[in-house]
Design an enzyme around this catalytic site. Sequence first.
Site, mmCIF file in Angstrom:
data_model
loop_
_atom_site.group_PDB
_atom_site.id
_atom_site.type_symbol
_atom_site.label_atom_id
_atom_site.label_comp_id
_atom_site.label_asym_id
_atom_site.label_seq_id
_atom_site.Cartn_x
_atom_site.Cartn_y
_atom_site.Cartn_z
ATOM 1 N N HIS A 76 0.834 -1.207 0.000
ATOM 2 C CA HIS A 76 0.000 0.000 0.000
ATOM 3 C C HIS A 76 0.870 1.259 0.000
ATOM 4 O O HIS A 76 0.692 2.143 -0.830
ATOM 5 C CB HIS A 76 -0.938 0.002 1.206
ATOM 6 C CG HIS A 76 -1.663 1.302 1.407
ATOM 7 N ND1 HIS A 76 -2.697 1.707 0.596
ATOM 8 C CD2 HIS A 76 -1.490 2.304 2.306
ATOM 9 C CE1 HIS A 76 -3.134 2.898 0.997
ATOM 10 N NE2 HIS A 76 -2.405 3.279 2.030
ATOM 11 N N ASP A 105 5.786 20.510 -27.759
ATOM 12 C CA ASP A 105 5.987 19.248 -27.062
ATOM 13 C C ASP A 105 7.031 19.486 -25.973
ATOM 14 O O ASP A 105 7.470 20.603 -25.777
ATOM 15 C CB ASP A 105 6.465 18.142 -28.032
ATOM 16 C CG ASP A 105 6.097 16.748 -27.514
ATOM 17 O OD1 ASP A 105 6.345 16.482 -26.326
ATOM 18 O OD2 ASP A 105 5.546 15.947 -28.294
ATOM 19 N N SER A 171 12.973 6.782 -13.756
ATOM 20 C CA SER A 171 11.844 7.371 -14.466
ATOM 21 C C SER A 171 11.599 8.805 -14.010
ATOM 22 O O SER A 171 11.490 9.727 -14.819
ATOM 23 C CB SER A 171 10.604 6.508 -14.235
ATOM 24 O OG SER A 171 9.438 7.240 -14.469
ATOM 25 N N HIS A 255 11.589 13.196 3.096
ATOM 26 C CA HIS A 255 10.774 14.373 3.362
ATOM 27 C C HIS A 255 10.552 15.247 2.148
ATOM 28 O O HIS A 255 9.415 15.627 1.875
ATOM 29 C CB HIS A 255 11.204 15.175 4.572
ATOM 30 C CG HIS A 255 10.026 15.988 5.013
ATOM 31 N ND1 HIS A 255 9.021 15.471 5.780
ATOM 32 C CD2 HIS A 255 9.610 17.215 4.653
ATOM 33 C CE1 HIS A 255 8.059 16.358 5.907
ATOM 34 N NE2 HIS A 255 8.388 17.431 5.239
ATOM 35 N N GLU A 257 10.276 14.222 -0.646
ATOM 36 C CA GLU A 257 9.293 13.434 -1.394
ATOM 37 C C GLU A 257 7.870 13.874 -1.055
ATOM 38 O O GLU A 257 7.004 13.919 -1.924
ATOM 39 C CB GLU A 257 9.490 11.942 -1.077
ATOM 40 C CG GLU A 257 8.460 11.017 -1.708
ATOM 41 C CD GLU A 257 8.694 10.742 -3.183
ATOM 42 O OE1 GLU A 257 9.577 11.388 -3.771
ATOM 43 O OE2 GLU A 257 8.002 9.877 -3.738
ATOM 44 N N SER A 270 -3.875 26.492 -7.387
ATOM 45 C CA SER A 270 -3.666 27.888 -7.792
ATOM 46 C C SER A 270 -4.184 28.158 -9.197
ATOM 47 O O SER A 270 -4.358 29.317 -9.583
ATOM 48 C CB SER A 270 -2.176 28.243 -7.721
ATOM 49 O OG SER A 270 -1.677 28.013 -6.428
ATOM 50 N N HIS A 304 13.141 15.263 11.267
ATOM 51 C CA HIS A 304 11.937 15.263 12.112
ATOM 52 C C HIS A 304 11.207 13.916 11.997
ATOM 53 O O HIS A 304 10.263 13.670 12.733
ATOM 54 C CB HIS A 304 11.030 16.471 11.844
ATOM 55 C CG HIS A 304 10.297 16.467 10.553
ATOM 56 N ND1 HIS A 304 9.955 17.606 9.893
ATOM 57 C CD2 HIS A 304 9.828 15.471 9.792
ATOM 58 C CE1 HIS A 304 9.319 17.309 8.785
ATOM 59 N NE2 HIS A 304 9.233 16.017 8.699
ATOM 60 N N LYS A 333 0.347 30.403 1.458
ATOM 61 C CA LYS A 333 -0.427 29.861 0.340
ATOM 62 C C LYS A 333 -1.900 29.739 0.724
ATOM 63 O O LYS A 333 -2.787 30.156 -0.019
ATOM 64 C CB LYS A 333 0.082 28.475 -0.035
ATOM 65 C CG LYS A 333 1.277 28.501 -0.939
ATOM 66 C CD LYS A 333 1.664 27.081 -1.289
ATOM 67 C CE LYS A 333 2.949 27.034 -2.057
ATOM 68 N NZ LYS A 333 2.877 27.695 -3.368
#
Lengths: 546, 325
Positions: A76, A105, A171, A255, A257, A270, A304, A333
């Site tokens: 998972h 492109d 990739s 992190h 990630e 946005s 952390h 934000k």
Amino acid sequence: MAVRSDAVYPATWKSGRVASWLVTLDHKRIGIMYICTALVFFCGGGIAALLMRAQLATPNETLLTKNSYNEVMTFHGTTMIFLVVVPILAGFANFLVPLMIGARDMAFPRLNAFSYWMFLLGGIVLYGAWFASGGAPRAGWWSYPPLSENQFSPGHGQDYWILALHILTISSLTGAINFLVTIINMRARGMTWMRMPLFIWAIITYSVLLVVALPALSAGLTMLLLDRRGLTHFFLPAQGGSQVLYQHVFWFFGHPEVYIMVLPVFGMISEILPVFSRKPIFGYKAIAFSTLAIAFFSLLVWAHHMFTTGLPVGLDSFFMISSMVIAVPTGIKIFNWIATMWRGNLIFDTPLLWAVGFIALFTMGGLSGIFLAAFPIDWQVNDTYYVVAHFHYVLFGGSMFGVFGGLYYWWPKMFGRLLDERLGKWHFWLTLVGFNLTFLPQHMLGLLGMPRRIYTYSHGGLWETYNLISTIGSGIMLIGMLVFAANIYRTQILRLGKRAPNDPWVGDTLEWYTTSPPPPENFDTVPYVTSARPLRDLRRHLAEET
Amino acid sequence: MPVRVRRKLAFAVVVVLTVLATAGIAAAANGGFTPEFAHSPNAHRINTAYWIVLVFTSVIFVIVEGALVVFIWKYRRRGRPRTAEGSQVHGNTRLEVIWTVIPVVILAVIGIVVFYELPGISNAPAAANPIRITVEGHQFYWQFDYPNGSRSINDLHVPVDQVVLLTVKSYDVVHSWWIPQLGGKIQAIPGRTNHTWFKADRAGTYYGQCAEFCGLYHEAMRARVIASTDADYRTYVSSTAASELGRAEFQGACATCHGMQGQGGYGPNLAHDPLLIQPSGLANIVRNGGVKMPPVGDSWTKAQMTALLQYAKSQIYKGASTSGG
């Protein structure tokens, strides 16, 4: 202008209905393949999640075996991160980046196709791990040694896992380089940095993060593989290796990630919010620069995840402060998005519902993150269901809600048909209710002392109640997802979806300037870009002329 | 006020009151809105920090979600044409500075609170005679080493109201020591020695379990801390621990896979396995593990092996059987 090799060596077999997809170098087709493949993998990861929730619904449940629970848990996590959220965002980026910047492109179409096929291959290898000798990998998506070392995880499942991640890393890395080169070099005339759509800002930042963080994962995985199959002992303490080294290397990637998985979604929000509020984004520069700030600080917060490792208090303190600092640009934000809605003309079509749902849920995930950043509190809640709740508010309530919003918003551009609004709203409300039922009680479970990753528990009372609610919630989400599947079926397979005009939402950015779906090279001409909202400029210009 | 609006209002008030009442009852019963009730000074201070952070984050939560709801209500389309534009505001520097600075201030306050509470959490209070205990995490049990050399499995006995200093270790994979009511977690990492402490403020039993995924029986790796009077603690470490060791070892380390009576489970049936009564054979497999068996007793002393052998011989072994297990 790029010369296409298939123009030089025409081959008729390449024009077949299936073959044309297999050999395509068109960024739109590659993007669509990314998204569809990721949605298929999403089903697999979702089934794994439902199995876990079923196993945890009641105390002392034995629906799954211990081994298969750990396999399903590993599957998972690995699937949702590496085969769903990251690639589906890469799919959006592939489809949208050239369209939004007015290019024909991507800079390197072949490399682009390579990225997609490596993604598919990585996914297949991960699924192959189910058939490995010794069973599927079951050391978790983070695969801490020594548990993931040969001594404790014999067989080849873990090796397949490492191989799959290596392939997926390649990739993502090639994809990221492609996005960077494309965005830096191929923007339409007049599209200065401060006129780029905010989604493009998000993608360029996401690409930089991928380029910086992924090599750490590759290095860590290589060391782990050498430990397992070579004769090294990087992470084997008995031979002088260091377990904590793996934690550092893994989270140095792990992190950033998280932000890799959420920054592009920030970009989508946005884009969607202003269009459905009929307003410009509030504080364009603040949102663009806060994206960069988040990316920068995300490289400085990895430990952390390691507050209970027993690091020196000085180090814990540094990582607490850096983690809290990230809350500031993130807050900017959120406030700017809400201000974008202020005095707008809010059109509650499905994309806006998902976008507003995103803001509401992501805020919750952000706030629970502050508890986790304060390391003494983390000593209590770390590795409990509180953390599970927290990051699902960020990655499901955040990323996936944004992704669904993006799917409803850009679907007409991708496929030429609008998804059904009524089914879309059912999809949204079922998912929203199911999501909160599933994950809100998990905060409480964590505070009551339920650790993550346990196969079962024997506590009755509130543990049982909250777990049962959580499982019921996951069932409601399943119904929501089935509605989504029905919506796709109705729209595309039965072809009942309304045909989309070029610009069904009255959008602001260049992708709405071309047809739905766009032709192979996207545009005949691209207007000179004079602001961050070229299409609105164009509409006003036309209105003035008539 | 028209009837419809009044009805809606009444409905909203009822909903809000119900939610508040439910939340209030749950909070009063600690339904998981705060960490578990603390019974050690470090856990107390963590809870205090938690409450303070909760207040700040709740205020932010209400403001953000409230603004969202109000804007959704106030600025919804209400029959305006799709193309009708909202107010074309591009930003407001003063506002944006405000909502950058306020979070900075709030986070600074939270940081200060954490650093204020920190010494009382991470440092054990000075005590004349702290009890020093070594905690070892093993697949899949906890082993405790007392100052006098006696050992216990899964149950840690301590005197109430005394500082207990824990040295946390592991010899196989990463585990995490955690008794929620007695403070935060600390990982047991092979090749590394970690430290934590607690001071139980009331006699009783505190429950916890391994918090870092450690393999097949991660969920079964549960621990209890039994806090008693000083006299009871002394009796325990001087005699009871030794007399219970064999049983505790079998039930803590072996029974997880082989069953409480050695009847088999994930691992094979032991009740008829002659290896159980061969001192060297038993010590060998316990120390080094088998095909699927982890080296459960890799840190065991000779006395521990003897205790296990005696318990196995007298309580588990039912004689060799030709029919097999």
